[in-house]
Design an enzyme around this catalytic site. Structure first.
Site, PDB file in Angstrom:
ATOM      1  CG  ASP A 217     -22.443 -62.952  76.556  1.00  0.00           C
ATOM      2  OD1 ASP A 217     -22.585 -61.709  76.487  1.00  0.00           O
ATOM      3  OD2 ASP A 217     -21.828 -63.836  76.950  1.00  0.00           O
ATOM      4  CB  CYS A 257     -26.348 -63.663  79.459  1.00  0.00           C
ATOM      5  SG  CYS A 257     -24.594 -63.282  79.310  1.00  0.00           S
ATOM      6  NE  ARG A 285     -27.894 -65.518  88.032  1.00  0.00           N
ATOM      7  CZ  ARG A 285     -26.864 -64.525  87.306  1.00  0.00           C
ATOM      8  NH1 ARG A 285     -26.396 -64.002  86.518  1.00  0.00           N
ATOM      9  NH2 ARG A 285     -25.838 -64.801  87.793  1.00  0.00           N
TER      10      ARG A 285
HETATM   11  N1   CP Z   1     -25.243 -61.559  83.590  1.00  0.00           N
HETATM   12  C1   CP Z   1     -25.297 -61.234  84.199  1.00  0.00           C
HETATM   13  O1   CP Z   1     -24.169 -62.230  84.876  1.00  0.00           O
HETATM   14  O2   CP Z   1     -24.851 -59.598  84.875  1.00  0.00           O
HETATM   15  P1   CP Z   1     -23.848 -59.539  85.723  1.00  0.00           P
HETATM   16  O3   CP Z   1     -22.699 -59.557  84.800  1.00  0.00           O
HETATM   17  O4   CP Z   1     -24.424 -57.664  85.936  1.00  0.00           O
HETATM   18  O5   CP Z   1     -23.716 -60.128  86.871  1.00  0.00           O
HETATM   19  N1  NVA Z   2     -19.687 -63.197  79.168  1.00  0.00           N
HETATM   20  C1  NVA Z   2     -19.906 -62.310  79.400  1.00  0.00           C
HETATM   21  C2  NVA Z   2     -21.088 -62.556  80.263  1.00  0.00           C
HETATM   22  C3  NVA Z   2     -21.316 -61.477  81.313  1.00  0.00           C
HETATM   23  C4  NVA Z   2     -22.319 -61.963  82.283  1.00  0.00           C
HETATM   24  C5  NVA Z   2     -18.314 -62.198  80.618  1.00  0.00           C
HETATM   25  O1  NVA Z   2     -17.773 -63.312  80.636  1.00  0.00           O
HETATM   26  O2  NVA Z   2     -17.859 -61.232  80.458  1.00  0.00           O
END
Ligand code: CP
Ligand code: NVA
Length: 307
Positions: A217, A257, A285
């Site tokens: 991530d 993600c 999702r």
């Molecule tokens: N992965 C995810 O939650 O993406 P968004 O921040 O675009 O919703």
């Molecule tokens: N770890 C990231 C995930 C985004 C979907 C955040 O919290 O920004």
């Protein structure tokens, strides 16, 4: 009492049933009128593309309506207490999907609104994402309890939810995080005490060895923008490129993600390569969240009919 989805562990022992249901919904391009006449509020204090879209589409596919709300456009931005906002939402609406900073706020909404609440990301977890990720793995490896998952990088919200998922679904999880960026230590200790095969190390190559799924991530999550420079330094070496992928099991998949930063936590080559299943994760999702909503709102329907 309404049921909520705040953490992965809320799914309980029949969590696998949800994966099967999400698969059926995906295959049949499921539509229903389960949420007919119901309106959910999407209360988002952070940016979103996938979460907002997949919930809006999923709610509509289930026959419901939704209202998108942010603090800037509501009295929350002018310091109206969350407890009061929750009680107002509960008088008009049938469910809340919330993206915010602390899980405490999600729990407060659940306590005060009296309607089902779904956690759409906090600083502590991202259960909707990780449920989709587990389903994406399950599509390829239904024998989840024989699977090894690697996590490379920040021990952030998504990593925490992965630890819970390892407990619930029984896969092995090895994390490699730079010192100072570990996942929630109490959650890690709890998982290990419960017998889950969850380990934390500092060496990405060792961690990835033999993994069937390699996950990463961003180095700086939403709300950590001011730490970006320090994090860039700390996370050097914690990125997924072709060389790291070659330490994984043959045929291993790359997961993220999204949104992703090519050239930081992942190379463009891996992100765009054959092993990458990131857009399946994003698609899923929709299906997994529909399965969650069906479960929350079907149960509620039964309870209401009983009274
Ligand atoms: N992965 C995810 O939650 O993406 P968004 O921040 O675009 O919703
Ligand atoms: N770890 C990231 C995930 C985004 C979907 C955040 O919290 O920004």
């Amino acid at each position: 009492m309404p049921r909520h989805f705040i953490r992965i562990r809320d799914l309980g022992p029949d969590a696998r049933v949800l994966l099967i249901r999400a698969g059926e919904m995906k295959k049949s391009r499921f539509r229903s009128d389960l949420l007919h006449g119901k309106i959910l509020v999407l209360l988002f204090e952070k940016a979103s593309t996938r979460t907002r879209l997949s919930f809006e589409v999923g709610i509509r596919r289930l026959g419901g309506g939704c209202i998108f709300m942010t603090p800037a456009e509501s009295q929350l931005g002018r310091a109206e207490p969350l407890e009061d906002t929750a009680r107002v939402i509960g008088r008009y609406n049938d469910g809340i999907v919330v993206r915010t900073f602390s899980e405490e706020k999600v729990r407060k909404l659940a306590e005060y609104s009296g309607i089902p609440v779904i956690n759409a990301l906090t600083d502590q977890g991202h259960p909707c994402q990780v449920l989709s990720d587990v389903f994406t793995m399950y599509e390829r490896r239904p024998d989840l309890d024989k699977v090894k998952v690697a996590w490379v990088g920040d021990g952030n919200n998504v990593a925490n939810s992965f630890i819970e998922a390892a407990m619930v679904f029984g896969f092995a999880l090895s994390l490699a995080c730079p010192e100072g960026y570990d996942p929630d230590p109490s959650l890690l200790a709890e998982a290990q005490a419960a017998g889950a095969a969850v380990t934390l190390g500092r060496d990405p190559k060792e961690t990835v060895a033999g993994a069937h799924f390699v996950n990463t991530d961003v180095w700086a999550s939403m709300g950590q923008e001011s730490e970006r420079k320090a994090r860039e330094k700390a996370f050097k070496g914690f990125f997924v490129d072709g060389a790291l992928m070659s330490s994984a099991a043959p045929g291993a998949f790359f997961m993220h993600c999204l949104p992703a930063h090519r050239g930081e936590e992942v190379s463009a080559e891996v992100f765009e390569g054959q092993a990458s299943i990131v857009f399946d994760q994003a698609e899923n999702r929709l299906h997994t969240q529909m399965a969650v909503m069906e479960r929350l709102f079907t149960d509620m329907h039964i309870e209401r009919n009983k009274t």
